[in-house]
Motif scaffolding. Sequence first.
Motif, short mmCIF file in Angstrom:
data_model
loop_
_atom_site.label_atom_id
_atom_site.label_comp_id
_atom_site.label_asym_id
_atom_site.label_seq_id
_atom_site.Cartn_x
_atom_site.Cartn_y
_atom_site.Cartn_z
N ASP B 364 0.69 -1.49 -0.15
CA ASP B 364 0.27 -0.09 -0.54
C ASP B 364 0.70 1.12 0.18
OD1 ASP B 364 -2.63 -1.66 0.05
OD2 ASP B 364 -2.62 -1.41 1.61
N LYS B 365 1.23 1.26 0.93
CA LYS B 365 3.00 2.41 0.65
C LYS B 365 3.65 2.28 -0.49
CE LYS B 365 3.90 2.74 5.82
NZ LYS B 365 4.95 2.42 6.91
N VAL B 366 4.24 1.10 -1.29
CA VAL B 366 4.23 2.36 -2.34
C VAL B 366 4.00 2.07 -3.04
CG1 VAL B 366 5.15 0.23 -4.44
CG2 VAL B 366 6.27 -0.22 -2.46
N ILE B 367 2.27 1.96 -3.17
CA ILE B 367 1.34 2.36 -4.32
C ILE B 367 1.51 4.22 -4.35
CG2 ILE B 367 -1.25 1.94 -5.46
CD1 ILE B 367 -0.84 -0.79 -4.82
N ASN B 368 1.61 4.42 -2.75
CA ASN B 368 0.95 5.86 -2.61
C ASN B 368 1.74 6.70 -3.11
OD1 ASN B 368 -1.66 5.16 -1.97
ND2 ASN B 368 -1.15 4.55 0.23
N ASN B 383 0.06 -11.23 -7.84
CA ASN B 383 0.73 -11.55 -6.71
C ASN B 383 0.70 -10.79 -5.72
OD1 ASN B 383 2.97 -11.14 -5.77
ND2 ASN B 383 4.64 -12.01 -6.64
N ASP B 384 0.19 -10.99 -4.68
CA ASP B 384 -0.30 -10.53 -3.62
C ASP B 384 0.72 -8.67 -3.09
OD1 ASP B 384 -1.71 -11.63 -2.73
OD2 ASP B 384 -0.88 -13.19 -1.03
N LYS B 385 2.23 -9.68 -3.17
CA LYS B 385 3.78 -8.18 -3.57
C LYS B 385 3.93 -8.17 -4.55
CE LYS B 385 5.45 -10.27 0.43
NZ LYS B 385 7.06 -10.54 1.57
N GLY B 386 2.83 -7.76 -5.16
CA GLY B 386 2.95 -7.45 -6.65
C GLY B 386 2.08 -6.01 -7.00
N PHE B 387 2.78 -4.93 -7.74
CA PHE B 387 2.17 -3.74 -8.29
C PHE B 387 2.25 -3.57 -9.15
CE2 PHE B 387 6.09 -1.31 -8.55
CZ PHE B 387 6.51 -1.66 -7.21
N LYS B 388 1.31 -2.52 -11.02
CA LYS B 388 1.41 -2.50 -11.86
C LYS B 388 1.95 -0.89 -12.24
CE LYS B 388 0.15 -6.74 -14.63
NZ LYS B 388 -0.63 -7.10 -15.84
N THR B 389 2.84 -0.37 -13.07
CA THR B 389 2.83 1.35 -12.90
C THR B 389 3.60 1.58 -14.18
OG1 THR B 389 4.29 2.84 -11.46
CG2 THR B 389 5.21 0.91 -11.63
N ASN B 390 3.21 2.67 -14.74
CA ASN B 390 3.83 3.33 -15.61
C ASN B 390 5.60 4.10 -15.23
OD1 ASN B 390 2.85 5.50 -14.30
ND2 ASN B 390 2.56 7.04 -16.19
N ALA B 391 5.90 3.28 -14.07
CA ALA B 391 6.56 3.84 -13.70
C ALA B 391 7.99 3.26 -14.22
CB ALA B 391 7.54 4.87 -11.80
N SER B 392 9.34 3.29 -14.33
CA SER B 392 10.24 2.58 -14.63
C SER B 392 10.71 2.18 -13.31
CB SER B 392 11.59 3.38 -15.66
OG SER B 392 12.54 4.13 -14.20
N SER B 393 11.92 0.91 -13.13
CA SER B 393 12.73 0.41 -12.30
C SER B 393 13.30 1.80 -11.44
CB SER B 393 13.28 -0.42 -12.34
OG SER B 393 14.21 -0.31 -13.61
N ASN B 394 14.00 1.82 -12.33
CA ASN B 394 14.95 2.99 -11.62
C ASN B 394 13.39 4.73 -11.19
OD1 ASN B 394 16.97 2.65 -12.38
ND2 ASN B 394 17.68 4.36 -13.87
N ASP B 395 12.73 5.13 -11.69
CA ASP B 395 11.62 6.20 -11.50
C ASP B 395 11.30 5.05 -9.46
OD1 ASP B 395 11.82 7.33 -12.87
OD2 ASP B 395 10.56 6.33 -14.65
N ILE B 396 11.08 4.02 -9.66
CA ILE B 396 10.79 3.23 -8.40
C ILE B 396 11.28 3.49 -7.83
CG2 ILE B 396 9.18 1.32 -7.58
CD1 ILE B 396 8.53 0.54 -10.45
N ILE B 397 12.73 3.11 -7.29
CA ILE B 397 13.75 3.29 -6.17
C ILE B 397 13.63 4.43 -6.08
CG2 ILE B 397 16.16 2.64 -5.87
CD1 ILE B 397 16.27 0.37 -7.66
N ASN B 398 13.55 5.76 -7.12
CA ASN B 398 13.91 6.59 -6.66
C ASN B 398 13.09 7.10 -5.55
OD1 ASN B 398 16.39 7.70 -7.95
ND2 ASN B 398 15.56 7.28 -10.24
N ALA B 399 11.28 6.93 -6.51
CA ALA B 399 10.35 7.44 -5.56
C ALA B 399 10.42 6.42 -3.64
CB ALA B 399 9.08 7.20 -6.13
N LEU B 400 10.76 5.63 -3.75
CA LEU B 400 10.84 4.66 -2.54
C LEU B 400 12.03 5.64 -1.70
CD1 LEU B 400 9.43 1.34 -3.72
CD2 LEU B 400 7.90 3.13 -2.92
N TYR B 401 13.02 5.26 -2.44
CA TYR B 401 14.13 5.28 -1.20
C TYR B 401 14.83 5.93 -0.81
CZ TYR B 401 12.62 0.42 -1.27
OH TYR B 401 12.33 -1.27 -0.55
N LYS B 402 14.57 7.25 -2.14
CA LYS B 402 15.58 8.54 -1.91
C LYS B 402 15.07 9.76 -1.71
CE LYS B 402 18.70 5.75 -5.00
NZ LYS B 402 19.29 5.59 -6.55
#
Lengths: 402, 402
Positions: B364-368, B383-402
Motif C-alpha cells: 500500500d505504501k509503495v502504491i501511494n 502477486n500479493d506483493k506485486g504492483f503495476k505502474t508506468n514508472a520504470s524500475s529506476n523511477d520506482i527506486i527513486n520514488a521509494l528510497y531516495k
Amino acid sequence: MKSYQLSYKLGLKNDFKRIKEGKTELLVPSVSLSEKVPPKNPAFFNPSAKWNRDVSVLIYKTYASFSKNARTFADSICGVGARGLRTAVEVPKIDTVYLNDLNPIAIELAKESAKLNEIENKCVFDINEVCKFLNFEQRDVRKFDIVDLDPFGSPSPYVDCVLRSVNNHGLISITATDTAVLCGVYPNVCYRKYYGFPIRTDYCNEIGIRLLVSFIALNASRFDLSVIPYFCHNNLHYMRVYLKVVFGNSLANSVSSKIGHLKHCRNCNHRKVENLKEHNVLCEICNSKCILAGPLWIENLFDFEFVKETLNVLEKDEYLSSSETNYKRLLRMMQICKNELAYPFYFETDSIASKAKKSSISLDKVINSLIENGFKASKTIMNDKGFKTNASSNDIINALYK
Amino acid sequence: MKSYQLSYKLGLKNDFKRIKEGKTELLVPSVSLSEKVPPKNPAFFNPSAKWNRDVSVLIYKTYASFSKNARTFADSICGVGARGLRTAVEVPKIDTVYLNDLNPIAIELAKESAKLNEIENKCVFDINEVCKFLNFEQRDVRKFDIVDLDPFGSPSPYVDCVLRSVNNHGLISITATDTAVLCGVYPNVCYRKYYGFPIRTDYCNEIGIRLLVSFIALNASRFDLSVIPYFCHNNLHYMRVYLKVVFGNSLANSVSSKIGHLKHCRNCNHRKVENLKEHNVLCEICNSKCILAGPLWIENLFDFEFVKETLNVLEKDEYLSSSETNYKRLLRMMQICKNELAYPFYFETDSIASKAKKSSISLDKVINSLIENGFKASKTIMNDKGFKTNASSNDIINALYK
C-alpha cells in the motif's frame, strides 16, 4: 466401362474421359481437361499437377526403397484419386492406399479408375471430412506410413490432423497453394496461418517454404513429434514439402534451435540468419534499417542422402514419370538439389545485376566467378536464376562487376 | 446411496465419501481426501482445487448472466465431475452439461453424484479420449457454449480440439499445470509446447499466462477464430485462462498485433514491450544486454466490463462460493482486478527492495508513494506483493528510497 455408362451410373449429365498418366489409367471429368481452371464440380482433377504427381511418385518410391514401414498411404483429400491411384500402381511396395474425399462423385470415379488398373484390392475408399477420415474414422487408432494433404488453399487448419495420423518414421507430404500469403503479400494472414512473418524479396518462395516447414514443426512439437525434411519444392502455384516424422519428446525439445529469423536489407541486398539474442536492426554492411522474416525453419530443406537415393531410383527406372520430358526434368532437379548448398536463402542473377546497375550475367558464369574468387556457390532448385553462396551481396557484386 | 453400495456396484474395494462443495453434493474416492497428492485411481478428485472451481462457477455464472448462448457446458476431462456438476447445480441458466472422462469409474461416480443433486436430466455422460469426445463423438457437428479443458500437465496437445468444439461467442476455460515450463525452468520445452520463450523473473507467472494465451490465440487464428480474454489467474500449481471465442477471419488477421515480446534487463530490472522491428538488445537505462520473452500476448488479460459484472454477480449471491472465506477472497480478487492497470508486467516490492539494497516497503505504501510522485500504480491479482505502474524500475527506486 465406357464414359456414357459411368455418367449414367452417377446419374449426371457429365462426361468423363479416360486418360493415362504415368503408368496409371484415370477417369476424369471431361470439363477438367478443357477448362483453364479445373472446376470442383462434378469432381476435381488438375491435369497441370501432373509434374507435382511425378515428383510425388519419385519421392514415395524412394522412401519405400529403404523404409521398412512403407505399406500404407493415405490420400486425404484425393479428388478423383490421381495421386493415390498412381501411388498404388507405381509404388508396388505400398500395399494399401486409402482414398478420401468429401465429394461422392470424386470417390465413385476413383473406384472406377481402381478397377481399370486392377488395384481394387489395394484400395480403401472413404467419403469424409479430412480430419474425421484421418483421426476418427475408426474407434481404434489407425495410423498410416505415408499421409498426403493437398487441400484447396492453406493446409494450416488440417496439419494437426495429419500429424496425429502418421506412424513413427512415417512420411507426410503437404501442399500449400496460398503462395501469395507465404510470399509476403498478406503478412498478417501469414502470421495467423503460419505463425511467422514473410517478406517480399527475390527469394520469397524459399522463405515461404521455410515458414510452412516451421509451422508444421511447431504443430508436431506439441504432440512430442519432430519433422525432418526429405525434400521441398515449389512453383508459381504451390509449395510442397515432404517431411519425415519422428516420435519422442527429447528430439522435439530441439525444435527451438531449428527455427529462427532472417534479416534482410532492402538497401544493399544483404541477408543473414539472425539470432534474436544478438539482434541489431541495422545492416552490418550499409547501416540501413533491415526487415525481419520469421520465425521460420533455418535447418536443411533437403536430406542429401535421400536426394542421392532419388537419383538411384531414377536411374533404375527410366519410365518413372508421365513423360520423357518430365523424367529429364526430375533428373535435372535432383542433380541440382544434390549439389545445392545448405544456406537458408539464395540470390538471383537479375536482382544482383539490377542492384549493380549492370546487365545480367548467366547463372553458370556467376557461379564460376564466385568459385574463382574463393567463395562457395551452387545452383538452387528454388529458382532457375538463383544461386546459393557464402559470399555477401557486396562480395557478389565485386566478384562479378568490379 | 450409501458408499459401500457404490463400492459394491463398481466391483471395487475402494471407499467413497459424500461431500458437499458449494451447493453441490459430490461422491469422491476417500483416498483423494486423505492423500497429499490425490491419486488417479480409482478416480481423480482434487479437493484443493475447490478455489479453482469457485472461480469457475463465478465466471460461468457471470458469462451466463449476459450471454444469449450459455446453455451447454462441456467438462472435457471431468474426473469425478466436480466442475461440471457444480456448474449444472450452481449455474441454472445452463441446461445441459456434458461430462467426459476416459476413466469409467470416474464417470460412474459422476452419474451417482448427478442423482444425488437431482440433475440427471441435465447431464450427458461419455467415456472417451478428449478429442474424440469434443470433435467426433457425433457424426454431425456438435458445438458447445462453454468448454473446459483441465488435463494432467500441459493442455498444449488438446487446444485445437477445444477450439474446434466451441460456438461463436462461446467461452473456453483452459488450465495449465506445467507451471515450471511456463515460468522459465525449461525454455526449450516451453517453446515447443507454447511457441514462445519464457524468462525466469519475479513476474514469470504473468509471462507464463501470456505465453499460454498467445499459444491458444495462434491455434485459434488458423481456424479463422479469435480469442479475447475475459479473465486469467494462477497460483503455484496452475495457470488458468477464460477466453471468449469469436468466429471470422478479418478479426483473426489482427492476431499478429496482439502478440509480441517483452524485453527484460537482469541488471537494472528494466522491462518493456519490445517491437522486433525496432529491437535493440541493450537496455535503454543501463546499457546492459537484455533478455527477451515471447512471442506472448501483449493485450489485456482481463475484460474490465466482465470483471465489473463478476462483482455484480457476487453482490447478488453471497453464497456463491464453497465457503465464506472463499467468497471474501473472490470479492477481494475481483476488486483488485477491476482496478488493475493493463501493463503486461508487474514489479514486486521485495525485488525492488533487494535491488535498492534496502528493506521492503508494504504494498500500500509503495502504491501511494508512486501515485504521490505522479505515476500510475495499482495492485495486481498476479502477486500479493506485486504492483503495476508506468514508472520504470529506476523511477520506482527513486520514488521509494531516495
